[in-house]
Design a protein around this motif. Structure first.
Motif, PDB file in Angstrom:
ATOM      1  N   VAL A 181       0.726  -1.094   0.058  1.00  0.00           N
ATOM      2  CA  VAL A 181      -0.043   0.056   0.127  1.00  0.00           C
ATOM      3  C   VAL A 181       0.872   1.150  -0.065  1.00  0.00           C
ATOM      4  CG1 VAL A 181      -1.914   1.183   1.305  1.00  0.00           C
ATOM      5  CG2 VAL A 181      -1.721  -1.096   1.366  1.00  0.00           C
ATOM      6  N   GLU A 182       0.440   2.179  -0.880  1.00  0.00           N
ATOM      7  CA  GLU A 182       1.389   3.420  -0.946  1.00  0.00           C
ATOM      8  C   GLU A 182       0.336   4.602  -0.813  1.00  0.00           C
ATOM      9  OE1 GLU A 182       4.257   3.581  -4.111  1.00  0.00           O
ATOM     10  OE2 GLU A 182       3.645   1.666  -4.387  1.00  0.00           O
ATOM     11  N   VAL A 183       0.545   5.644   0.028  1.00  0.00           N
ATOM     12  CA  VAL A 183      -0.195   6.788   0.000  1.00  0.00           C
ATOM     13  C   VAL A 183       0.388   8.165  -0.030  1.00  0.00           C
ATOM     14  CG1 VAL A 183      -1.922   7.999   1.791  1.00  0.00           C
ATOM     15  CG2 VAL A 183      -1.794   5.404   1.731  1.00  0.00           C
ATOM     16  N   ALA A 184      -0.164   8.997  -0.698  1.00  0.00           N
ATOM     17  CA  ALA A 184       0.489  10.324  -1.064  1.00  0.00           C
ATOM     18  C   ALA A 184      -0.293  11.336  -0.891  1.00  0.00           C
ATOM     19  CB  ALA A 184       1.351  10.291  -2.383  1.00  0.00           C
ATOM     20  N   GLY A 185       0.272  12.639  -0.604  1.00  0.00           N
ATOM     21  CA  GLY A 185      -0.763  13.600  -0.285  1.00  0.00           C
ATOM     22  C   GLY A 185      -0.163  14.841  -0.941  1.00  0.00           C
ATOM     23  N   LEU A 186      -0.796  15.968  -1.495  1.00  0.00           N
ATOM     24  CA  LEU A 186      -0.215  17.052  -2.108  1.00  0.00           C
ATOM     25  C   LEU A 186      -0.996  18.310  -1.916  1.00  0.00           C
ATOM     26  CD1 LEU A 186       1.970  18.455  -3.999  1.00  0.00           C
ATOM     27  CD2 LEU A 186       0.497  18.041  -6.139  1.00  0.00           C
ATOM     28  N   ALA A 187      -0.537  19.624  -1.583  1.00  0.00           N
ATOM     29  CA  ALA A 187      -1.519  20.562  -1.288  1.00  0.00           C
ATOM     30  C   ALA A 187      -0.936  21.628  -2.272  1.00  0.00           C
ATOM     31  CB  ALA A 187      -1.529  20.997   0.034  1.00  0.00           C
ATOM     32  N   ARG A 188      -1.769  22.664  -2.578  1.00  0.00           N
ATOM     33  CA  ARG A 188      -1.614  23.816  -3.092  1.00  0.00           C
ATOM     34  C   ARG A 188      -0.758  25.013  -2.325  1.00  0.00           C
ATOM     35  NH1 ARG A 188      -5.495  26.981  -7.292  1.00  0.00           N
ATOM     36  NH2 ARG A 188      -4.783  25.179  -8.617  1.00  0.00           N
ATOM     37  N   GLY A 189       0.208  25.200  -2.482  1.00  0.00           N
ATOM     38  CA  GLY A 189       1.026  25.988  -1.434  1.00  0.00           C
ATOM     39  C   GLY A 189       1.190  25.522  -0.187  1.00  0.00           C
ATOM     40  N   ASP A 190       1.567  25.970   1.022  1.00  0.00           N
ATOM     41  CA  ASP A 190       2.114  25.416   2.215  1.00  0.00           C
ATOM     42  C   ASP A 190       0.649  25.164   2.782  1.00  0.00           C
ATOM     43  OD1 ASP A 190       4.884  26.163   1.570  1.00  0.00           O
ATOM     44  OD2 ASP A 190       4.656  28.039   2.522  1.00  0.00           O
ATOM     45  N   ASP A 191       0.680  23.868   3.106  1.00  0.00           N
ATOM     46  CA  ASP A 191      -0.682  23.568   4.248  1.00  0.00           C
ATOM     47  C   ASP A 191      -0.052  22.650   5.182  1.00  0.00           C
ATOM     48  OD1 ASP A 191      -2.764  22.630   4.782  1.00  0.00           O
ATOM     49  OD2 ASP A 191      -3.691  21.932   3.081  1.00  0.00           O
ATOM     50  N   SER A 192      -0.062  23.230   6.488  1.00  0.00           N
ATOM     51  CA  SER A 192       0.114  22.512   7.641  1.00  0.00           C
ATOM     52  C   SER A 192      -0.709  21.379   8.070  1.00  0.00           C
ATOM     53  CB  SER A 192       0.375  23.312   8.807  1.00  0.00           C
ATOM     54  OG  SER A 192      -0.925  24.307   9.273  1.00  0.00           O
ATOM     55  N   GLY A 193      -1.956  21.391   7.549  1.00  0.00           N
ATOM     56  CA  GLY A 193      -2.753  20.405   7.846  1.00  0.00           C
ATOM     57  C   GLY A 193      -2.955  18.999   6.865  1.00  0.00           C
ATOM     58  N   LEU A 194      -1.955  19.201   5.902  1.00  0.00           N
ATOM     59  CA  LEU A 194      -2.013  18.066   4.759  1.00  0.00           C
ATOM     60  C   LEU A 194      -1.504  16.775   5.596  1.00  0.00           C
ATOM     61  CD1 LEU A 194      -2.216  16.896   2.109  1.00  0.00           C
ATOM     62  CD2 LEU A 194       0.118  17.513   1.542  1.00  0.00           C
ATOM     63  N   GLN A 195      -0.295  16.824   6.210  1.00  0.00           N
ATOM     64  CA  GLN A 195       0.004  15.522   7.136  1.00  0.00           C
ATOM     65  C   GLN A 195      -1.070  15.079   8.048  1.00  0.00           C
ATOM     66  OE1 GLN A 195       3.512  14.138   7.159  1.00  0.00           O
ATOM     67  NE2 GLN A 195       2.088  12.615   7.684  1.00  0.00           N
ATOM     68  N   GLY A 196      -1.977  15.839   8.835  1.00  0.00           N
ATOM     69  CA  GLY A 196      -2.952  15.107   9.654  1.00  0.00           C
ATOM     70  C   GLY A 196      -3.933  14.483   8.829  1.00  0.00           C
ATOM     71  N   GLU A 197      -4.252  15.063   7.718  1.00  0.00           N
ATOM     72  CA  GLU A 197      -5.266  14.592   6.942  1.00  0.00           C
ATOM     73  C   GLU A 197      -4.592  13.178   6.376  1.00  0.00           C
ATOM     74  OE1 GLU A 197      -8.667  16.800   4.675  1.00  0.00           O
ATOM     75  OE2 GLU A 197      -7.196  16.729   3.300  1.00  0.00           O
ATOM     76  N   VAL A 198      -3.611  13.260   5.790  1.00  0.00           N
ATOM     77  CA  VAL A 198      -3.303  11.615   5.423  1.00  0.00           C
ATOM     78  C   VAL A 198      -3.093  10.822   6.571  1.00  0.00           C
ATOM     79  CG1 VAL A 198      -1.257  10.627   4.172  1.00  0.00           C
ATOM     80  CG2 VAL A 198      -1.938  12.886   3.142  1.00  0.00           C
ATOM     81  N   ASP A 199      -2.585  11.407   7.590  1.00  0.00           N
ATOM     82  CA  ASP A 199      -2.464  10.305   8.605  1.00  0.00           C
ATOM     83  C   ASP A 199      -3.989   9.771   9.022  1.00  0.00           C
ATOM     84  OD1 ASP A 199       0.211  10.884   8.727  1.00  0.00           O
ATOM     85  OD2 ASP A 199       0.035  12.215  10.772  1.00  0.00           O
ATOM     86  N   ALA A 200      -4.829  10.714   8.805  1.00  0.00           N
ATOM     87  CA  ALA A 200      -6.241  10.210   9.320  1.00  0.00           C
ATOM     88  C   ALA A 200      -6.656   9.215   8.351  1.00  0.00           C
ATOM     89  CB  ALA A 200      -7.324  11.405   9.381  1.00  0.00           C
ATOM     90  N   LEU A 201      -6.438   9.341   7.160  1.00  0.00           N
ATOM     91  CA  LEU A 201      -6.795   8.368   6.005  1.00  0.00           C
ATOM     92  C   LEU A 201      -5.865   7.119   6.287  1.00  0.00           C
ATOM     93  CD1 LEU A 201      -7.916   7.292   3.384  1.00  0.00           C
ATOM     94  CD2 LEU A 201      -5.980   8.598   2.128  1.00  0.00           C
ATOM     95  N   VAL A 202      -4.637   7.142   6.606  1.00  0.00           N
ATOM     96  CA  VAL A 202      -4.034   5.952   6.674  1.00  0.00           C
ATOM     97  C   VAL A 202      -4.253   5.058   7.952  1.00  0.00           C
ATOM     98  CG1 VAL A 202      -1.556   5.161   7.606  1.00  0.00           C
ATOM     99  CG2 VAL A 202      -1.790   6.730   5.724  1.00  0.00           C
ATOM    100  N   ALA A 203      -4.914   5.955   9.085  1.00  0.00           N
ATOM    101  CA  ALA A 203      -5.343   5.217  10.225  1.00  0.00           C
ATOM    102  C   ALA A 203      -6.888   4.336   9.894  1.00  0.00           C
ATOM    103  CB  ALA A 203      -5.514   6.267  11.074  1.00  0.00           C
ATOM    104  N   ALA A 204      -7.492   4.778   8.943  1.00  0.00           N
ATOM    105  CA  ALA A 204      -8.730   4.184   8.649  1.00  0.00           C
ATOM    106  C   ALA A 204      -8.301   3.033   7.612  1.00  0.00           C
ATOM    107  CB  ALA A 204      -9.716   5.239   8.023  1.00  0.00           C
TER     108      ALA A 204
END
Length: 589
Positions: A526-549
């Motif tokens: 399984v591989e998961v990746a996230g990308l945001a437009r510009g600086d986004d400190s909340g991207l890591q938390g959103e990917v972590d929430a997806l991974v946890a599910a």
């Protein structure tokens, strides 16, 4: 590689025929310098370039700033529509500068050519930006999220693991359900699932389209503000009137002291109503004479003949006939009677004196043109609500009328009212008049209290101070676009808030089966990746929430290592260049 005729090399398939001589033997290069002649842009190209510049973000911001700067002279110089007497006085005091300011439109800023030009250019700039961006945004809303890139290592947020707890199909199903918002804690994404050529299952998700929607809402609201403001200037009317206790005014142009209206306003459209000022009350703090409350009690008569009692206060206007009546000021209007030398009444009535300070030291002018003996009379001076008289003069010490006193000097001669030149009713033109003086040459000063009658100097007659009513300055304004201005202002605030605080994010999931060579049970990678437009400190938390599910996801705090199949040393670049998603056209304004 192919060899060029000048000895250089070029990649195969590249057409460099522009270096060949033109038909007729003309060489596009200058024989002296060897420089290639630049192509001509042409009239159409020039217009296209000007249009693109006009509809760009930097030009729109520049025009918006320029519009704000262009409005500044309207608050610095008197405007012809509001204070024609002040404009005439400024031109008289400064003939050269005043004449140029009038030519350049500084006395009628909002109707000037240069202000209108900036206004129209800003309007065109916004329209030229909104229409194509709206079309691009609608296309983006209908398009699918970008497909899953082949390599994840270059993304700012990545995760990966191997598990035998679920198959690729199960991983993709859970990821899609989670990203669609069916799991609490994650916002709703637009999700597309697919299968790659090697059999790997993928999920491509994107959210944040409201960011561009908010941006468009802001620009549309700004455009609506411009339209509302312009329409209001054409349809509005505004009038000011000074009303004394016991008197009133009717909603007619002739009854206002000053009246101005838009170019498309019809005076016949004024809805008839009248108003009488029954009384005015004011409250002041005894310790420091600070104002506490002002209230004007009026009787309003509607167009249908009905009457009602209303109270007008500061910031609490009266609404009548689609207009609002504001309490703008107040003061005292001494009721005086002037008799000429023959004993005939030459003037009688209340005269408003305009306050100049917090203790209501008020200045006023009494003009007496109808004098049977020939010479006209002018009295100018002050009204003191609570007078304190000393050897140094008289002054007011409190705004309430505890010891009222009129302090006047007297002029006689020609008031200049028959010259045809408009005059300020609160200013005495003394060019054709003579001031009454004492034997020592000092001006004659009259001190008159309520109920007293004094003789005017030089046998000009008498002055009686009979009563002390109050007056109020009312401002009536009708603008049919005020509600729309409020709606568009709130829309602009909402739009810019949504645009600033809505993150634009993309998330990808890939799940594939890793076949074991030794015959062991295949495992799911399984591989998961996230990308945001510009600086986004909340991207890591959103990917972590997806991974946890997702099933089989390991619990770890350290940043994950890149997947093993990723080559090391790959230079960073924009991952969206692999598989660009839907474009919204121009950059965010």
């Amino acid at each position: 590689m192919a060899r060029r005729r000048d000895g250089g090399y070029r990649p195969d398939g590249i057409d460099d025929s522009f270096t060949d001589a033109q038909p007729g033997g003309a060489d596009p290069r200058d024989g002296a310098s060897g420089q290639v002649a630049a192509p001509q842009i042409g009239a159409v190209g020039l217009l296209r370039f000007a249009w693109r510049q006009l509809t760009s973000m930097r030009v729109a911001l520049m025009l918006l700033t320029l519009l704000a700067v262009a409005a500044v002279p309207g608050s610095v110089f008197p405007q012809q529509s509001q204070s024609p007497a002040d404009v005439a006085q400024l031109i008289a005091d400064h003939p050269t500068a005043g004449e140029w300011l009038e030519r350049l439109g500084f006395f009628d800023v909002y109707a000037s050519v240069w202000f209108s030009a900036v206004y129209i250019l800003l309007f065109v700039s916004l329209v030229g930006c909104i229409l194509p961006r709206t079309a691009a945004h609608l296309r983006a809303l209908r398009s699918a999220p970008p497909r899953t890139p082949r390599r994840f290592a270059r993304f700012p947020v990545v995760d990966g693991w191997t598990t035998d707890a679920a198959s690729p199909d199960e991983i993709v199903d859970v990821a899609a359900r989670t990203l669609r918002g069916r799991v609490p804690g994650l916002p709703r994404f637009r999700v597309v699932t697919g299968t790659e050529a090697d059999g790997a299952r993928t999920v491509s998700a994107e959210r944040g389209y409201l960011r561009e929607s908010g941006n468009l809402l802001f620009h549309m609201s700004l455009l609506g503000l411009l339209v509302s403001f312009g329409t209001g200037q054409l349809l509005e009317y505004r009038g000011q009137a000074i009303v004394t206790e016991g008197r009133g005014f009717a909603n007619a142009v002739v009854d206002y002291d000053t009246f101005e209206s838009g170019a498309l306003f019809d005076d016949g459209a004024l809805e008839p109503f009248s108003m009488t000022l029954d009384r005015f009350e004011s409250e002041f703090r005894v310790s420091d004479a600070k104002a506490q409350d002002f209230a004007a009690y009026v009787t309003v008569r509607g167009s249908d003949g009905s009457t009602r009692q209303e109270t007008i206060k500061v910031n609490h206007p009266l609404s009548e006939a689609g207009a609002k009546v504001y309490l703008q000021g107040n003061g005292f209007a001494p009721d005086v009677t002037v008799r000429d030398a023959a004993g005939e009444i030459a003037f009688s009535g209340p005269v408003p004196f305009l306050p100049e300070d917090d203790v209501y030291t008020s200045q006023g002018v009494i003009k007496v043109p109808d004098v049977s003996t020939g010479e006209q009379i002018g009295l100018v001076g002050y009204f003191l609500p609570t007078a304190e008289v000393s050897d140094g003069g008289a002054r007011s010490v409190f705004p309430q009328p505890f010891n009222p006193l009129l302090v006047l000097t007297v002029y006689s001669g020609d008031l200049g009212l028959d010259d045809g030149v408009p005059q300020n009713v609160y200013r005495l033109e003394t060019d054709g008049m003579t001031q009454a003086v004492e034997e020592d040459g000092s001006p004659v000063t009259l001190l008159v209290a309520p109920g007293e009658t004094v003789d005017l100097p030089d046998d000009l007659g008498t002055l009686e101070f009979s009563a002390l009513p109050r007056f109020v300055a009312l401002d009536l304004r009708h603008d049919p676009t005020l509600v729309w201005v409020l709606v568009f202002a709130l829309g602009a605030l909402l739009g810019v808030s949504v645009s600033l605080f809505t993150p634009r994010r993309r998330v990808w999931v890939r799940a594939r089966t890793d076949s074991a060579d030794d015959g062991a049970t295949p495992r799911t990678v399984v591989e998961v990746a996230g990308l945001a437009r510009g600086d986004d400190s909340g991207l890591q938390g959103e990917v972590d929430a997806l991974v946890a599910a997702l099933p089989g996801a390991p619990a770890h705090d350290a940043p994950p290592e890149p997947p093993e199949d990723e080559s090391e040393g790959t230079p960073p670049h924009d991952p969206t260049q692999d598989h660009p998603g839907p474009s919204t056209g121009k950059a965010d304004r």
